[in-house]
Structures are given as C-alpha cells and as structure tokens.
Design a protein around this motif. Sequence first.
Motif, short mmCIF file in Angstrom:
data_model
loop_
_atom_site.label_atom_id
_atom_site.label_comp_id
_atom_site.label_asym_id
_atom_site.label_seq_id
_atom_site.Cartn_x
_atom_site.Cartn_y
_atom_site.Cartn_z
N GLU A 20 0.82 -1.22 0.00
CA GLU A 20 0.00 0.00 0.00
C GLU A 20 0.85 1.27 0.00
OE1 GLU A 20 -3.31 -0.05 -0.32
OE2 GLU A 20 -3.17 -2.24 -0.46
N ASN A 21 2.17 1.09 -0.03
CA ASN A 21 3.10 2.23 -0.05
C ASN A 21 2.80 3.22 1.07
OD1 ASN A 21 5.31 3.60 -1.09
ND2 ASN A 21 4.06 4.90 -2.41
N ARG A 22 2.68 2.69 2.29
CA ARG A 22 2.34 3.50 3.45
C ARG A 22 3.55 4.33 3.89
NH1 ARG A 22 -2.26 4.80 3.74
NH2 ARG A 22 -1.94 5.34 5.93
N PRO A 23 3.32 5.44 4.60
CA PRO A 23 4.43 6.26 5.09
C PRO A 23 5.33 5.45 6.02
CG PRO A 23 2.34 7.41 5.35
CD PRO A 23 2.01 6.01 4.95
N ILE A 24 6.61 5.64 5.90
CA ILE A 24 7.57 4.85 6.68
C ILE A 24 7.39 5.07 8.18
CG2 ILE A 24 9.46 6.54 6.73
CD1 ILE A 24 11.33 4.17 6.01
N SER A 25 6.87 6.23 8.57
CA SER A 25 6.66 6.51 10.00
C SER A 25 5.66 5.55 10.62
CB SER A 25 6.20 7.95 10.19
OG SER A 25 4.98 8.17 9.50
N GLU A 26 4.80 4.93 9.82
CA GLU A 26 3.80 4.02 10.37
C GLU A 26 4.42 2.75 10.93
OE1 GLU A 26 0.44 3.34 7.80
OE2 GLU A 26 -0.06 5.48 7.76
N PHE A 27 5.65 2.43 10.54
CA PHE A 27 6.32 1.31 11.20
C PHE A 27 6.43 1.57 12.70
CE2 PHE A 27 8.15 0.07 7.02
CZ PHE A 27 7.89 -1.29 7.08
N ILE A 28 6.61 2.83 13.06
CA ILE A 28 6.80 3.17 14.47
C ILE A 28 5.48 3.43 15.18
CG2 ILE A 28 7.81 4.90 16.03
CD1 ILE A 28 10.06 5.21 13.99
N ASP A 29 4.50 4.02 14.51
CA ASP A 29 3.31 4.46 15.24
C ASP A 29 2.01 4.27 14.46
OD1 ASP A 29 2.23 5.37 17.61
OD2 ASP A 29 2.26 7.47 16.99
N ALA A 30 1.88 3.21 13.69
CA ALA A 30 0.62 2.95 12.97
C ALA A 30 -0.52 2.75 13.95
CB ALA A 30 0.77 1.71 12.09
N GLN A 31 -1.68 3.27 13.62
CA GLN A 31 -2.85 3.10 14.47
C GLN A 31 -3.74 1.97 13.97
OE1 GLN A 31 -3.23 4.83 17.53
NE2 GLN A 31 -1.10 4.99 16.88
N TYR A 32 -3.11 0.93 13.46
CA TYR A 32 -3.81 -0.28 13.02
C TYR A 32 -2.84 -1.44 13.11
CZ TYR A 32 -1.12 0.63 8.80
OH TYR A 32 -0.09 0.87 7.93
N THR A 33 -3.38 -2.64 13.12
CA THR A 33 -2.55 -3.84 13.03
C THR A 33 -3.39 -4.96 12.44
OG1 THR A 33 -0.94 -5.22 14.21
CG2 THR A 33 -3.01 -4.73 15.37
N PHE A 34 -2.88 -6.18 12.45
CA PHE A 34 -3.58 -7.32 11.86
C PHE A 34 -3.72 -8.40 12.93
CE2 PHE A 34 -1.92 -4.86 8.47
CZ PHE A 34 -2.87 -4.95 7.47
N LEU A 35 -4.99 -8.75 13.21
CA LEU A 35 -5.27 -9.64 14.34
C LEU A 35 -6.28 -10.71 13.96
CD1 LEU A 35 -5.87 -6.92 17.10
CD2 LEU A 35 -3.74 -8.17 16.66
#
Length: 200
Positions: A20-35
């Motif tokens: 999805e070519n997400r912003p690299i900062s989301e590795f540190i502080d994404a407000q989602y995950t996979f569960l």
Amino acid sequence: ELRDAMKTETRMFFDYMLRENRPISEFIDAQYTFLNEQLAKHYGIDGVTGPDFRRVDLTTSERGGVLSHGSVLAVSSYPTRTSVVIRGKYILQNILGTPPQPPPPDVPPLDEQAVGTTASLRQQMEVHRSNAICASCHSRMDPLGFALENYDAIGRWRTMDGGFPVDSSGVLSGKKKFSTPAEMRQILSQRRPEFCRTLT
C-alpha cells in the motif's frame, strides 16, 4: 498457535506497508494492526472473532506500530521476564541504527529473585547503572527499554511489575521526556532520517 499468530501479525503488517506504499513513519506508530481472535484476546482488544486475520484499527494508545507487536516484544525479552536492556538495544540497533558497544567483561548479573518481589526491575536497573562504566551505555538503552515496560515478556499490556507499579517514563537524548509508550513512539517518529537509513 499464539507464537504463530504473533509472527503472522508482523508479516501481514510489513506486507501491507509495502503493497500500500504506506508512510515509513507508520512502522513506528501505525494506528492499526492485523489480528485474529486469539491474538486480539491476548492484547485485550474486543470485537475480533474467528481464526482469520484482518486489519483492525487501534482505538487506544496502548498499541501502535511494530514496537507493540507481540513478536518484537517477545524476542526482546527473556523467557520469564522483560529485559530493559535487550529492548533498549533493539530500538537503538533496529530503529535508530546506533547499536551500543558490547558490554565489558564480568558485568554483575541482576538479582533475579528480587525482580518484582523486593524491588521493581526499574529499581534493580538503577542500582546496576550506578556503576560509571555501565552507565555510559545504559543511559542510552534503559530509557527506551523502560518505555516498553507496560508490555510483559509476551506482549500483554500490564500496569504492575510483580508487586510494583510500572513506571514507563524516561528522558531521551535532547532532554525529550515521555511517560508512556505512545509518547516514546511519538519522539521516535520525529527521528525519521535515522530510521529511514536504518530500515533501508
């Protein structure tokens, strides 16, 4: 099964970031995950049912980015307890690209029996850090590790370390203070050049 679920969460998160070519900062502080249901229950997150993994938006500041994934928290802990040192070193090495020097020989071990019973892990580490030789590296590692003390050795959220309240506050270089894992992640997000270089 729980270990496999932790691996799947991180693998799917990384795959999503790339595709999805997400912003690299989301590795540190994404407000989602996979569960799936099992991992969601482990994290204390309601509303996820069944064995299939899916993207889940995070509604509290307890979780965010890979540093709150059970996989990362487990590999940066001992089998029976957390490790401020291993977790701090993990962030220095894998997020900021500034690994500490190897420890000097004959470093005295922590009193494992005292941790959580007669003293908190933080109190034990403060005694350890009183040695000037140890303090040079621990002053960089320990605040980062303390920021993750709200997560136990397998990534569950906690507010107590044995019989003692968890204190996840600290001060990073540049005198940037934090009191929660979320605040520490925000500080790390501002150090994007170092993280980009390390990840690359």
